[in-house]
Write an enzyme that holds these catalytic residues in place. Sequence first.
Site, PDB file in Angstrom:
ATOM      1  CB  CYS B  86      46.408  37.593  43.894  1.00 38.97           C
ATOM      2  SG  CYS B  86      47.255  39.176  43.797  1.00 38.97           S
ATOM      3  CG  HIS B 194      47.104  36.293  39.357  1.00 42.03           C
ATOM      4  ND1 HIS B 194      45.823  36.475  39.816  1.00 42.03           N
ATOM      5  CD2 HIS B 194      47.824  37.336  39.822  1.00 42.03           C
ATOM      6  CE1 HIS B 194      45.767  37.589  40.532  1.00 42.03           C
ATOM      7  NE2 HIS B 194      46.966  38.129  40.553  1.00 42.03           N
ATOM      8  CD  GLU B 196      43.895  33.786  38.391  1.00 44.33           C
ATOM      9  OE1 GLU B 196      44.671  32.980  38.938  1.00 44.33           O
ATOM     10  OE2 GLU B 196      43.797  34.982  38.748  1.00 44.33           O
TER      11      GLU B 196
END
Lengths: 79, 222
Positions: B86, B194, B196
């Site tokens: 990002c 994302h 994560e």
Amino acid sequence: MKARVHVMLKTGVLDPQGEAVRHALGALGFDGVEAVRQGKVIELDLAETDRAAAEVAVKAMCEKLLANTVIERYEVELV
Amino acid sequence: MKAAVITFPGSNCDRDLAVAFEAAGAEVTRVWHKDAALPEGVDIVGIPGGFSFGDYLRCGAIAARSPIASAVINHAERGGYVLGVCNGFQVLVETGLLPGVLMRNAGLKFICKPVALEVATTDSAFTSGYQKGQHAVIPVAHHDGNYQADAETLAMLDAEDRVAFRYVDNPNGSQNAIAGILSANRRVLGMMPHPERAVSAEHGGTDGQALFAGVMGALALT
């Protein structure tokens, strides 16, 4: 000495924000606005008093940080 | 595997990224943007999402000129691994480690939702844990994720098989639906979604796990 840097998107690079402003102007009744491009103005107060040296320094600043030359062009104006 | 996760003023996914690396088995050190060097023996650097320096000037522009950025560039030039997510992807294009730029979303709105990605290549540590063409659901959360590059760069990315992920349903106007790209040596990955945020059942999905596991596997072999 003061320098004013104008940063604009290069011709051909899509400018969705400018496009949104154009639509908003149309909605307000401002007809005939065929294109809007949005850019930035950055003003610098410089200790440098030599115009040529100032111009070289500000151009280096533009290349290194102030503009992303992949998509933006810049103009330096000394005032 | 030793990972370093950088924090800039305005980063907000740094802890999540560190947790994801740890969950994959990495030893993680958190690094501050003013640090001039990475910890000794770091294998991979994570550049997290967020709004570094308030997105002032251009997203990622100021972070890309911070003291730690020079260390990250040196690390990448030495063949080290880097994952930018990002805002981290925006920082990587601003450093020049990856080509192109990320512009305002074509629809001008901030987009925050899980999206389907197509795994465009499995030829990298990051994507080795997926099947080519597989759809992985990973959340996006960005205002400036519209990937743009000149025709030459886009052709090069295709010719060198450097597009890692493409959006199945392009949410932001990115050229060629590009969601993530690799460096020429395939060790630097920048991506807007994302991973994560998709590594445990509590996140609502685990499709990001294979990315961290893939890096872990590749680095265990080196």
